[in-house]
Enzyme design. Structure first.
Site, PDB file in Angstrom:
ATOM      1  N   ILE A   1       0.861  -1.180   0.000  1.00  0.00           N
ATOM      2  CA  ILE A   1       0.000   0.000   0.000  1.00  0.00           C
ATOM      3  C   ILE A   1       0.904   1.237   0.000  1.00  0.00           C
ATOM      4  O   ILE A   1       1.614   1.510   0.962  1.00  0.00           O
ATOM      5  CB  ILE A   1      -0.953   0.006   1.203  1.00  0.00           C
ATOM      6  CG1 ILE A   1      -1.670  -1.345   1.311  1.00  0.00           C
ATOM      7  CG2 ILE A   1      -1.930   1.161   1.087  1.00  0.00           C
ATOM      8  CD1 ILE A   1      -2.415  -1.775   0.055  1.00  0.00           C
TER       9      ILE A   1
ATOM     10  N   ARG B   1      -2.919   2.335 -15.921  1.00  0.00           N
ATOM     11  CA  ARG B   1      -1.866   1.680 -16.699  1.00  0.00           C
ATOM     12  C   ARG B   1      -1.293   2.602 -17.759  1.00  0.00           C
ATOM     13  O   ARG B   1      -0.090   2.566 -18.041  1.00  0.00           O
ATOM     14  CB  ARG B   1      -2.415   0.384 -17.298  1.00  0.00           C
ATOM     15  CG  ARG B   1      -2.540  -0.707 -16.246  1.00  0.00           C
ATOM     16  CD  ARG B   1      -3.344  -1.906 -16.682  1.00  0.00           C
ATOM     17  NE  ARG B   1      -3.363  -2.892 -15.596  1.00  0.00           N
ATOM     18  CZ  ARG B   1      -4.179  -3.928 -15.536  1.00  0.00           C
ATOM     19  NH1 ARG B   1      -5.070  -4.136 -16.486  1.00  0.00           N
ATOM     20  NH2 ARG B   1      -4.115  -4.763 -14.505  1.00  0.00           N
TER      21      ARG B   1
ATOM     22  N   ARG C   1      32.853  11.882 -19.510  1.00  0.00           N
ATOM     23  CA  ARG C   1      33.825  10.872 -19.091  1.00  0.00           C
ATOM     24  C   ARG C   1      34.764  10.525 -20.234  1.00  0.00           C
ATOM     25  O   ARG C   1      34.328  10.223 -21.348  1.00  0.00           O
ATOM     26  CB  ARG C   1      33.071   9.618 -18.632  1.00  0.00           C
ATOM     27  CG  ARG C   1      33.953   8.443 -18.258  1.00  0.00           C
ATOM     28  CD  ARG C   1      34.584   8.616 -16.901  1.00  0.00           C
ATOM     29  NE  ARG C   1      35.177   7.373 -16.425  1.00  0.00           N
ATOM     30  CZ  ARG C   1      35.800   7.256 -15.268  1.00  0.00           C
ATOM     31  NH1 ARG C   1      35.890   8.285 -14.443  1.00  0.00           N
ATOM     32  NH2 ARG C   1      36.316   6.093 -14.899  1.00  0.00           N
TER      33      ARG C   1
ATOM     34  N   HIS D   1      27.841   4.051 -17.474  1.00  0.00           N
ATOM     35  CA  HIS D   1      28.562   4.585 -16.308  1.00  0.00           C
ATOM     36  C   HIS D   1      29.649   3.632 -15.822  1.00  0.00           C
ATOM     37  O   HIS D   1      30.538   4.044 -15.052  1.00  0.00           O
ATOM     38  CB  HIS D   1      27.585   4.842 -15.153  1.00  0.00           C
ATOM     39  CG  HIS D   1      26.884   6.153 -15.219  1.00  0.00           C
ATOM     40  ND1 HIS D   1      25.882   6.421 -16.119  1.00  0.00           N
ATOM     41  CD2 HIS D   1      27.044   7.295 -14.488  1.00  0.00           C
ATOM     42  CE1 HIS D   1      25.435   7.660 -15.936  1.00  0.00           C
ATOM     43  NE2 HIS D   1      26.132   8.205 -14.959  1.00  0.00           N
TER      44      HIS D   1
ATOM     45  N   GLU E   1       0.743  -2.152 -11.061  1.00  0.00           N
ATOM     46  CA  GLU E   1      -0.390  -1.872 -11.959  1.00  0.00           C
ATOM     47  C   GLU E   1      -0.617  -3.023 -12.947  1.00  0.00           C
ATOM     48  O   GLU E   1      -1.103  -2.820 -14.054  1.00  0.00           O
ATOM     49  CB  GLU E   1      -0.179  -0.554 -12.726  1.00  0.00           C
ATOM     50  CG  GLU E   1       0.027   0.664 -11.867  1.00  0.00           C
ATOM     51  CD  GLU E   1      -1.198   1.063 -11.059  1.00  0.00           C
ATOM     52  OE1 GLU E   1      -2.279   0.478 -11.299  1.00  0.00           O
ATOM     53  OE2 GLU E   1      -1.065   1.931 -10.191  1.00  0.00           O
TER      54      GLU E   1
END
Length: 551
Positions: free
Chosen positions: A312, A408, A433, A503, A528
């Site tokens: 919940i 949805r 990077r 990354h 959902e």
């Protein structure tokens, strides 16, 4: 010069015809008697779900072709849009012809469906072949990545001044108030600060779909998707706050008595009442027909709730619970279920559930932390006698099903936002990077990832907004909503995973936002309605439509 837009329309139509053949084949297996046999659908789940994914991929192509048309009509179909179209169509047409991924290790292939010849015919269709040979190539991906590196982004206009203004407004708010703080809130496992919730309320987040007569904006699901996408681009939990009010607002707006609408809708719209959806139970999951939480009337006529609920969201801070419970134990399955509008006292960190008859424990989770998840135990929790939604017993399941379409679609929009967040971080890192004396984006495998991330995002976004427009027209759209959630959730997870990969080791570190987005994205394929549930609904529904078409 190649007319890629015309080719896209033609290839999308070819994909739909191929999907129809898969549908006819599926119907022959699970609906040989002219009606879908649930037992056969369960037994042949892989075929049913494979058809669902093929149909979803086909409809994604059609929506993307529509996007290209709109971009061209508005004068915004430039080099980047053409490249995105070619990459996306090239990839998804290839998947249809050879194998559509339902998950990382479940690929549905034409051979197992008995449709090898049909798949070959589709692959060799003139327009499809153009995309096969000149769509998703290393050259198109490199060119696309170069334009993205220069700051270009694909066309996203609605051709509607109000919607475009809303996008700008919420993008600015998210950049200012959500994105800079989201990662620390996540690391702290903290609720979104109430002052930010109040700011969102003033912007109208909680009343987007509530009628103007009740203090809402009355703008519909397309606007709701837009708001959810932009907020989720900063943090999924910001985008998900509106989902609570969306579910409660639609339940009450579509099913409530006039008194219930007058009491709750204005307060939902202005954010003074924060709701939570109380549907799931520990042993039921998606099997709502097995809900056991009981509500009975006491001598005063008030309802008393007894039972257990789980997962919940935002339960402690909520003021109103929409509780699915069994009011008639003598009626099995869905027929004995009703919906109660159960008011409660907003909790605090020190006392999260101060009312008598209700207790809760927090569920510690990987991501999606800004509202917190709880198990709830009801022990004679008392609710007023006029709390029965619509004043009618036995309607709870039907009332709930109607809200799932919008929920949805909105979940798909949240997934798009998460996917964009992943891309935003990935391209920034790939530009900044350096390895071996050059930025990461100069490496083709990194550039490939970025180009495909954007192509899939555009395609999932367009399918999602098509579903929202369908809903706004008042049409039933359980299948369209399921398709949008399927493709968008898969895209969000893929993009989040690719963001971590770009990354490298830093993506696995908690201090980097990439780790948070990976955790947040994972839930989208589950809540959902899990992906498997969505695929079952889509496959069965379309197979049933095929049997009717053949009659």
């Amino acid at each position: 010069m190649t007319d890629w837009i015309t080719l896209a329309r033609d290839a999308a139509e070819a994909a739909r015809k191929y999907s129809a053949k898969v549908g006819a084949s599926t119907a022959s297996v699970i609906a040989a008697g002219g009606k879908v046999d649930p037992a056969l659908a369960d037994q042949h789940q892989r075929i049913v779900h494979g058809f669902a994914w093929i149909a979803t991929t086909s409809e994604t192509l059609a929506s993307t072709a529509g996007w290209a048309d709109r971009a061209h009509s508005s004068g915004h179909f430039g080099e980047l849009e053409e490249l995105v179209l070619r990459i996306g169509f090239g990839e998804y047409c290839a998947q249809l012809a050879s194998g559509v991924p339902m998950s990382q290790n479940e690929i549905v292939r034409p051979g197992e469906l008995g449709l090898l010849e049909e798949a070959r015919a589709f692959q060799n269709h003139e327009s499809v072949a153009k995309f096969r040979d000149n769509g998703n190539t290393w050259q198109t991906r490199a060119s696309c990545a170069a334009l993205l590196a220069n700051g270009q982004r694909p066309f996203e206009g609605f051709g509607d001044e109000t919607l475009d203004m809303i996008r700008d407004q919420f993008r600015a708010f998210t950049a200012d108030r959500i994105a800079p703080n989201a990662h620390q809130w996540h690391l702290d496992d903290a609720l979104i600060p109430i002052e930010v919730v109040d700011e969102m309320a003033r912007l109208g987040v909680f009343g987007v779909c509530i009628g103007e007569q009740y203090g809402g904006l009355g703008l519909g699901k397309t606007a709701m998707c837009l708001v959810s996408e932009e907020l989720s681009r900063g943090w999924i939990c910001a985008g998900s706050l509106g989902t609570r009010s969306e579910i409660a607002g639609e339940l009450i707006g579509e099913n409530g008595t006039e008194a219930q609408k007058a009491e709750f809708l204005p307060r939902l719209a202005d954010g003074s009442v924060l709701p939570t959806a109380v549907f799931t139970e520990p042993d039921t999951g998606s099997d709502l027909a097995s809900v056991r939480t009981r509500a009975s009337q006491n001598s005063n006529g008030n309802w008393q709730i007894d039972g257990a609920k789980t997962w919940i969201t935002h339960a402690a801070r909520a003021d109103l619970m929409t509780v699915l419970c069994r009011t008639d134990p003598d009626i099995p399955g869905y027929g004995g279920l009703s919906m109660l509008l159960a008011q409660k006292t907003r909790g605090t960190d020190a006392d999260p559930f101060p009312d008598n008859g209700i207790a809760g424990d927090e569920i510690e989770v990987l991501g999606y932390r800004g509202m917190k998840e709880y198990t709830l135990g009801f022990d004679g929790f008392e609710v007023s006698q006029d709390a029965l939604l619509g004043g009618a017993e036995g309607q709870g399941f039907k009332q709930l099903m109607r809200t799932f379409e919008g929920a949805r679609i909105q979940t798909a929009a949240r997934a798009i936002g998460v996917g964009w967040n992943a891309f935003d971080l990935a391209i920034r890192y790939a530009l900044d990077r350096k390895q071996f004396a050059k930025p990461l984006i100069d490496f083709p495998r990194v550039a490939d990832k970025l180009a495909l991330m954007v192509a899939e995002l555009v395609m999932a976004r367009e399918l999602t907004y098509d579903a929202a427009r369908h809903k706004d027209q008042g049409k039933r759209c359980d299948i369209e909503a399921g398709m949008a959630k399927l493709i968008a959730a898969r895209t969000a997870w893929s993009n989040a995973d690719l963001n971590v990969q770009i990354h490298g080791g830093n993506g696995y570190a908690l201090e980097y936002e990439a780790s948070r987005i990976l955790c947040d994205a994972r839930i989208l394929n589950i809540f959902e309605g899990a992906a498997e549930i969505q695929a079952h609904v889509i496959g069965r529904g379309l197979a049933a439509a095929h049997t009717k078409a053949d009659d």
